[in-house]
Scaffold this motif. Sequence first.
Motif, PDB file in Angstrom:
ATOM      1  N   TRP A   1      11.600 107.900  51.650  1.00 18.61           N
ATOM      2  CA  TRP A   1      10.841 109.075  51.197  1.00 18.61           C
ATOM      3  C   TRP A   1      11.048 109.265  49.698  1.00 18.61           C
ATOM      4  CZ3 TRP A   1       7.282 112.629  52.654  1.00 18.61           C
ATOM      5  CH2 TRP A   1       7.155 113.746  51.836  1.00 18.61           C
ATOM      6  N   THR A   2      12.290 109.170  49.246  1.00 21.12           N
ATOM      7  CA  THR A   2      12.577 109.333  47.827  1.00 21.12           C
ATOM      8  C   THR A   2      11.905 108.241  47.006  1.00 21.12           C
ATOM      9  OG1 THR A   2      14.720 110.262  48.456  1.00 21.12           O
ATOM     10  CG2 THR A   2      14.430 109.667  46.157  1.00 21.12           C
ATOM     11  N   LEU A   3      11.902 107.008  47.519  1.00 16.30           N
ATOM     12  CA  LEU A   3      11.226 105.911  46.822  1.00 16.30           C
ATOM     13  C   LEU A   3       9.724 106.170  46.731  1.00 16.30           C
ATOM     14  CD1 LEU A   3      11.227 103.079  45.564  1.00 16.30           C
ATOM     15  CD2 LEU A   3      11.065 102.144  47.885  1.00 16.30           C
ATOM     16  N   MET A   4       9.135 106.657  47.828  1.00 15.38           N
ATOM     17  CA  MET A   4       7.699 106.957  47.816  1.00 15.38           C
ATOM     18  C   MET A   4       7.387 108.041  46.780  1.00 15.38           C
ATOM     19  SD  MET A   4       5.339 108.516  50.874  1.00 15.38           S
ATOM     20  CE  MET A   4       6.140 110.120  50.721  1.00 15.38           C
TER      21      MET A   4
ATOM     22  N   LYS B   1      18.529 111.656  42.769  1.00 14.50           N
ATOM     23  CA  LYS B   1      19.233 111.548  44.051  1.00 14.50           C
ATOM     24  C   LYS B   1      20.558 110.819  43.860  1.00 14.50           C
ATOM     25  CE  LYS B   1      19.401 112.153  48.493  1.00 14.50           C
ATOM     26  NZ  LYS B   1      18.385 111.503  49.359  1.00 14.50           N
ATOM     27  N   ALA B   2      20.558 109.767  43.053  1.00 16.40           N
ATOM     28  CA  ALA B   2      21.805 109.046  42.787  1.00 16.40           C
ATOM     29  C   ALA B   2      22.811 109.959  42.091  1.00 16.40           C
ATOM     30  CB  ALA B   2      21.520 107.814  41.925  1.00 16.40           C
ATOM     31  N   TYR B   3      22.339 110.771  41.160  1.00 13.95           N
ATOM     32  CA  TYR B   3      23.229 111.702  40.456  1.00 13.95           C
ATOM     33  C   TYR B   3      23.869 112.686  41.436  1.00 13.95           C
ATOM     34  CZ  TYR B   3      24.709 115.579  37.498  1.00 13.95           C
ATOM     35  OH  TYR B   3      25.449 116.573  36.897  1.00 13.95           O
TER      36      TYR B   3
ATOM     37  N   GLU C   1      27.744 115.584  43.307  1.00 13.49           N
ATOM     38  CA  GLU C   1      27.756 116.739  44.202  1.00 13.49           C
ATOM     39  C   GLU C   1      28.376 116.388  45.551  1.00 13.49           C
ATOM     40  OE1 GLU C   1      23.921 118.539  44.499  1.00 13.49           O
ATOM     41  OE2 GLU C   1      23.765 118.959  42.344  1.00 13.49           O
ATOM     42  N   GLN C   2      28.128 115.138  46.007  1.00 11.92           N
ATOM     43  CA  GLN C   2      28.735 114.674  47.256  1.00 11.92           C
ATOM     44  C   GLN C   2      29.950 113.791  47.012  1.00 11.92           C
ATOM     45  OE1 GLN C   2      25.651 112.856  49.686  1.00 11.92           O
ATOM     46  NE2 GLN C   2      24.140 114.363  49.022  1.00 11.92           N
ATOM     47  N   TYR C   3      30.161 113.366  45.763  1.00 15.10           N
ATOM     48  CA  TYR C   3      31.325 112.578  45.350  1.00 15.10           C
ATOM     49  C   TYR C   3      31.424 111.225  46.064  1.00 15.10           C
ATOM     50  CZ  TYR C   3      32.516 117.162  43.544  1.00 15.10           C
ATOM     51  OH  TYR C   3      32.474 118.365  42.891  1.00 15.10           O
ATOM     52  N   GLN C   4      30.274 110.664  46.424  1.00 18.49           N
ATOM     53  CA  GLN C   4      30.233 109.324  46.997  1.00 18.49           C
ATOM     54  C   GLN C   4      29.856 108.350  45.873  1.00 18.49           C
ATOM     55  OE1 GLN C   4      27.940 109.056  50.644  1.00 18.49           O
ATOM     56  NE2 GLN C   4      28.303 111.216  51.093  1.00 18.49           N
ATOM     57  N   TYR C   5      30.861 107.980  45.098  1.00 15.31           N
ATOM     58  CA  TYR C   5      30.606 107.221  43.880  1.00 15.31           C
ATOM     59  C   TYR C   5      30.035 105.836  44.177  1.00 15.31           C
ATOM     60  CZ  TYR C   5      33.675 110.872  42.040  1.00 15.31           C
ATOM     61  OH  TYR C   5      34.225 112.077  41.718  1.00 15.31           O
TER      62      TYR C   5
ATOM     63  N   TYR D   1      22.875 102.919  44.926  1.00 17.80           N
ATOM     64  CA  TYR D   1      21.556 103.506  44.683  1.00 17.80           C
ATOM     65  C   TYR D   1      21.048 103.097  43.302  1.00 17.80           C
ATOM     66  CZ  TYR D   1      18.934 106.945  47.467  1.00 17.80           C
ATOM     67  OH  TYR D   1      18.066 107.550  48.324  1.00 17.80           O
ATOM     68  N   SER D   2      21.918 103.199  42.300  1.00 17.46           N
ATOM     69  CA  SER D   2      21.534 102.864  40.932  1.00 17.46           C
ATOM     70  C   SER D   2      21.232 101.377  40.799  1.00 17.46           C
ATOM     71  CB  SER D   2      22.656 103.258  39.970  1.00 17.46           C
ATOM     72  OG  SER D   2      22.929 104.644  40.051  1.00 17.46           O
TER      73      SER D   2
END
Length: 637
Positions: free
Chosen positions: A412-415, A595-597, A602-606, A612-613
């Motif tokens: 969805w984010t990619l779209m 979303k990657a940021y 915010e979720q701290y899943q580095y 993602y990046s």
Amino acid sequence: MSTFSYFKRTAFWGLGVAVAVALALSGWLHGSVSSDLASEQKQREAVLITNAISASLAGATEQDLPARVKRWKTDLPNVESAIVVAGRQLVASTKAEDEAPRPLKREEKPLFDLATQLRSAGETNVSEGIVRKKTVQIDNAGAGSVVVSVPYVVDGKFEGIVQARVKPQSATTSSSGWGLPMALVVAAFVMGALLRVKPDTWVDSGRVLAVVALLGLAFFFQQQRLSQMSEATAGADVAVSKVQAATATVYSRVGATPLPASPHSRWDTDAFGRPLKLISLDGAVLPKAGGAVTDPHTGFLKGSFWGINLIALGVLMYFVLGYASRTAAALRAHSDAYAYIAPAMIGMLVLVFFPFFYGIGLAFTDTTLFNESAPFRERWVGLQNFGAILGDFNIVTTGAEGTVVNYQNFYWTLMMTVIWTVTNVVVGVTIGFILAMALNTEGLKGKWLYRILLILPWAIPNYITALVWRGMFHPQFGVINQMLQMVGLEPVRWFDGVVSSFVTGLVTNGWLSFPFMMVVILGALQSIPKDMYEAAEVEGATRWQQLRRITLPLLRPTLVPSIILSVVWTFNMFNIIFLVSGGEPGGANEILITKAYKIAFEQYQYAYAAAYSTVIFIILLVYGYFQTRMTRATESY
């Protein structure tokens, strides 16, 4: 020097240097993992002993407790000192100068704070039902000693901490000498001197033999290091088992409660207080869980060695395909030019390429806020993050409440990112082209003023523009809704709908993007010779035909690279989405970069954010490559 002799020399240097690189990296990695293993063994022994001391104090009276603590230092040589802190009291200590029991002094406040921290961690783990906070504090004290602090629990209630300074036995290490790698490197140079490679070919017998020799020598060395690591890890378990047996003996002597009935040692734990279940209470080494044959240290080395071999293979190809010689010739011929750009190259290496490759490496781990201090090998998960990102097809869910769109899904984010990029580039190019054509009109009065005014949106920092437009779209006080109400229309809650929220970003970015395209296109228009249009008019060409046959083809070498650059910029346009709509509602208008940021900070899943990046980079790299090849953007007409 003949061509044949020249290529013989490239094989000599190529195989020798490639093998040296493979062995050096393999040896360094093996030494690093061996050092980690030795440190882990020391810490594990110290934790085991400190846990045993804490367990031995259960049921001890206030008068008996100091004697039990001192007995540990007397009977177990590994224990250099031990103290017990309960509340604001130093209850017991093996040091006579501490004069325990007594209240804690002002300079001993860190002990009280540490006890509070460990108690809070334990309570958090219990309340959340998951173990995510460390309840064991481990610090290296120097001179081979380790200071460990564990909870002091009486009748299931946290009373304070037990802190012991332990000097573990000599840690098991994996010996590594220089003799074997040096001999293998010499052998590689000898083999390279005997090989023959042909110029102007990609594959021949000499190159194939060089690859086989490289992999063979590297594999031989790496297998020897893997065997050493397996022996070292087994030796570490045996060493800890001996400490466990000695600790259990002292535990029985101090008059503590009977040894706990358990198939494994409850003292041999990790930093979260969870038993490792690797040794029994009497010191026997237990089988690994699940019948695992390869220990994590050896498994990490085995996987990493394949990556090192690929690097070495690249070095070999760099030499035997002639690129090294061309690079050397270029450096000799243009040494002054390379000296001038060296500072910039070093800056790019440190500020751009190192963070870039570090991020890619991070994507192959499971690094979060809670385990970022753990060794790299413990965080390595391979392609797991990429599988989780690309394998999640749960975009739409149908249930009792109807159809629900999962706005957090990658696709969805990619779209939305693709739609965002296409619409913004179309708006920017269209408005920029129209304005450029208008400003290119001969005899237009006030042209200089129009150019200044139209370039202002680009001159103002985009984050300021984004905040201004966000204020203009405010549902209650924004000027746009105020104008709608003035003409009798209802105000719009711009950020509550998927489409309306998207429009806020589109308008803002369109305002920012058209000046760039206008300037680029205007410059290209002014470079087109006027006599081409005059000749077309003589031939009876209409304005539309002149646009199709003259203007657009001659704009193409300028316009296509600008569009590619605009696509990349818009695809990663973080400021507008983050500052204007914030991805609302519910993340529906997030793009990949925002979303990657949020995943990272915010979720701290580095690691997941790094993956993602990396996906974003690959998408843009593929797009840029094929767009340039298909449009032949660098060719002139």
